[in-house]
Structures are given as C-alpha cells and as structure tokens.
Design an enzyme around this catalytic site. Structure first.
Site, PDB file in Angstrom:
ATOM      1  CD  GLU A 237      -3.027  -1.010   2.237  1.00  0.00           C
ATOM      2  OE1 GLU A 237      -3.786  -0.041   2.338  1.00  0.00           O
ATOM      3  OE2 GLU A 237      -3.028  -1.954   3.048  1.00  0.00           O
ATOM      4  CG  HIS A 253       6.845 -28.455   6.304  1.00  0.00           C
ATOM      5  ND1 HIS A 253       7.298 -29.726   6.613  1.00  0.00           N
ATOM      6  CD2 HIS A 253       7.094 -27.706   7.412  1.00  0.00           C
ATOM      7  CE1 HIS A 253       7.751 -29.746   7.856  1.00  0.00           C
ATOM      8  NE2 HIS A 253       7.652 -28.519   8.359  1.00  0.00           N
ATOM      9  CE  LYS A 347     -12.391  -0.533   1.030  1.00  0.00           C
ATOM     10  NZ  LYS A 347     -11.914   0.121   2.238  1.00  0.00           N
TER      11      LYS A 347
HETATM   12  C1  F6R Z   1      -6.126   1.548   3.731  1.00  0.00           C
HETATM   13  C2  F6R Z   1      -6.077   0.195   4.247  1.00  0.00           C
HETATM   14  C3  F6R Z   1      -7.117  -0.820   3.823  1.00  0.00           C
HETATM   15  C4  F6R Z   1      -8.397  -0.732   4.673  1.00  0.00           C
HETATM   16  C5  F6R Z   1      -9.400  -1.815   4.274  1.00  0.00           C
HETATM   17  C6  F6R Z   1     -10.633  -1.865   5.176  1.00  0.00           C
HETATM   18  O1  F6R Z   1      -5.181   2.328   4.447  1.00  0.00           O
HETATM   19  O2  F6R Z   1      -5.204  -0.080   4.976  1.00  0.00           O
HETATM   20  O3  F6R Z   1      -6.511  -2.070   3.951  1.00  0.00           O
HETATM   21  O4  F6R Z   1      -8.072  -0.858   6.032  1.00  0.00           O
HETATM   22  O5  F6R Z   1      -9.807  -1.591   2.947  1.00  0.00           O
HETATM   23  O6  F6R Z   1     -11.220  -0.611   5.326  1.00  0.00           O
HETATM   24  P1  F6R Z   1     -11.578  -0.107   6.806  1.00  0.00           P
HETATM   25  O7  F6R Z   1     -10.287  -0.127   7.543  1.00  0.00           O
HETATM   26  O8  F6R Z   1     -12.112   1.261   6.622  1.00  0.00           O
HETATM   27  O9  F6R Z   1     -12.582  -1.068   7.331  1.00  0.00           O
END
Ligand code: F6R
Length: 352
Positions: A237, A253, A347
C-alpha cells in the site's frame, strides 16, 4: 546527499504527509489507551474472542492474537470474511473493527454477531458501523478520523488489547501493563531514530534501500508472523510494490522449494527474516538454516529483530520498522505513500 536524508525531497513525494502520522505512532498508542478507558465493556467472561475486520483494520487482530493468545485460555480468532465461523455463538465477544465503518465484510459479520446474541464491540471512526452500534446500543469505541486506516493501527489494536487485559488475572495483567509501559518508551525511541537519523545510521532507510527494485519476501516465526503480514501489506500500500510473506516452520514444507523458478525472477527477490529471542529452539535452528540456504544460493537475506525486553515492545517496534521501511521505499519509488487508488476504485465498483 542521499534522497532519504533530504527532508524537502521527501516532502515533495510524501504529499499527504504520512511521515507525520508515522512519527505520531507512540503518541497514538497513548491516546488509544486512554480512549478505551472511556468505553465500559462487558462481559469480561467469554468463550472466545473474534476480531472481524479487513486490511488495515484486521491486522490489529493478528497482533493481538500473537501477543495475547499465549496468556489467554480462550481462543482468539481473526475473521476476514463476510460470515462468522459456526462455532462463534452467544458466548463469544466479537470486535467489529472498521476504520471507515463502511467495509461490507465487517458490517456483515457485525450484523451476524448481533443476530447470534454475541457481545459486540464496534471500533470505528464512524460510518455505518457506528450507526449500527448506536442503533443496537452496543459498546462503541470511536477513534479519531481522517487518517488512512493503516496509519491508525494504534487505534485499531490498543482498544482490543486493553479490553482483553481486563480478562487476565491480577498478576498477568500487571505484567502486561509493565510491558505496555516499556512498549511506549521503545516505540518513542524508535520513532526518533527512524525519522531523524541519516541513512548510514538508520535501519529503516537501509532496509528500504535493500528492498528497492526487488520483490521482498518477509518470513516470520510465532510472534512475528503477524508482523510479516503487516510488512507485506505496508509495502503493497505504501510503496505500491508486490511483496510476499510466509512463516516458519510451515515454509520449510513448501515455500523453499519455490525459490528456483521462474529464472527471470530468481535474484529479483530479497528475503527478510523477522527474528525474536522467544523463538522455539527448533524454529531458531530453522531460521539459521534458512539463512544458510539462501546465502548458499547467493540470494540476498537480512535479519531484523524488535527492540526491548518484553514481547509487546518487540512486536510493536518491529511493526514500526516495517512501517518506516515501506515509507522510505515509497520515497525511493517516487510514489506518494498515502493514496491507495485501486482499493478505492474496487470499493466504488462493488457498490455500483
Ligand atoms: C487503507 C487500508 C485498507 C483498509 C481496508 C478496510 O489504508 O489499509 O486495507 O483498512 O480496505 O477498510 P476499513 O479499515 O475502513 O474497514
């Protein structure tokens, strides 16, 4: 001068100022500890603990499990999915952790926990999870907003830790609280080192240099398995780079046989071993052999270890090293560590 020692050039790449948030990690730990005290959470007796979350909101559950499971005679289960396992029933304590409060997998588990009669605790900065907790009058630990979830790790881990410490007997709790104090001191020291020191004296900058233009394979052991996963996801990220993690003894393994091919990739990997003084003696020996095997093949291998006496300090300072190394790797790659455009796009598409 090294690019990593030039604050102005770092600021040009780090446009959203992740550096400030990394520096604030020890302070965030303190704030998260105080914040948890405000939420009164019952019960302290439960048959098991499930931590539901995704990505940056789930890793706190893995860290919790690494640290606390040896002290707790109830299972800690991390759930990265839409559904709770069937054995999670009304006797379980379920943490729904979503920084944004809008992650659909986590919301789905939270609703399921409510319908099974579990004790639900929501940890979030807002969104639909906050609304759900308020609607059902369940404990809510509201954490400060406006951060990338992965830089809010303190707020997503400490509330779980502090709540579960209350379930330990007096002696174990006091010992854990001493470990907590040490963890605060050690993370404070490390933040100053990783932020302030020039490359020649800065392990995070040196690591970033070693990972640059390579595919990092991060190998953990019992305490450091969760940290290996955190490093991998931070490299993805922050540095926008592929990375891989695995853990001993399991990787002996399977994984090691895959060091050979494809030939174009051989030599493109760099191996980082996350060590810990509490390793099982056989795992210690296995790490040693892993290093020998890699060196015999001319493959680059580095070993690192967390700082401090206690397990918590070692765990958190090792997380911190990976956070800073992935940050500096982003700078070397010339990419702003903060935006995660593809996660956001994914998303959006899902919600259409
Ligand atoms: C972004 C990040 C992502 C979010 C994940 C879940 O910085 O680290 O991995 O954490 O998409 O979203 P949340 O944390 O808002 O539930």
């Amino acid at each position: 001068m090294s690019l990593l020692d030039d604050p102005q050039r770092i600021a040009e790449v780090d446009r959203a100022d992740m550096r400030r948030l990394l520096r604030a990690f020890p302070e965030q730990l303190r704030r998260a500890w105080d914040l948890t005290a405000q939420a009164s959470i019952e019960p302290l007796e439960f048959d098991g603990v499930a931590v539901c979350g995704m990505g940056g909101s789930a890793i706190g559950g893995d860290l919790l499990r690494s640290y606390l499971q040896p002290k707790l005679n109830k299972p800690i289960q991390v759930v990265r999915d839409y559904e709770l396992p069937p054995f999670v029933d009304g006797g379980w304590l379920v943490f729904a952790v979503s920084y944004s409060g809008n992650t659909e997998e986590t919301l789905s588990c939270a609703r399921e926990a409510l319908s099974r009669g579990c004790s639900l605790v929501a940890v979030t900065s807002g969104g639909r999870l906050k609304a759900l907790a308020q609607e059902h009058n369940t404990p809510l630990i509201e954490v400060p907003g406006e951060m990338p979830p992965r830089t809010a790790l303190a707020f997503l881990f400490v509330p779980l830790l502090r709540t579960l410490l209350l379930a330990l007997d007096d002696e174990a709790r006091k010992a854990a609280e001493r470990e907590w104090q040490e963890a605060l001191e050690q993370t404070q020291e490390r933040a100053a080192l990783y932020d302030g020191k020039p490359e020649a004296e800065n392990p995070a900058k040196r690591l970033a240099r070693a990972l640059f233009e390579r595919i990092p394979a991060i190998y953990g052991g019992a305490l450091t398995e969760a940290v290996a996963r955190r490093w991998k996801t931070q490299i993805n990220e922050n540095a926008k780079q592929p990375a891989h993690w695995d853990a001993l003894p399991e990787l002996h393994h399977n994984e090691i046989v895959g060091w050979e091919w494809p030939s174009a990739l051989k030599g493109r990997f760099v191996y980082v071993l996350l060590r810990d003084p509490d390793e099982h003696p056989r795992v210690q020996k296995r790490f040693h052999i892993t290093r020998e095997l890699l060196e015999e093949r001319g493959l680059p291998v580095f070993e690192v270890q967390g700082q401090g006496e206690g397990r918590l300090a070692r765990l958190l300072t090792l997380v911190q090293l990976g956070d800073w190394a992935s940050f500096y790797l982003a700078i070397l790659n010339g990419v702003d560590p903060t935006p995660v455009a593809l996660i956001d796009a994914m998303k959006r598409r899902l919600s259409r």
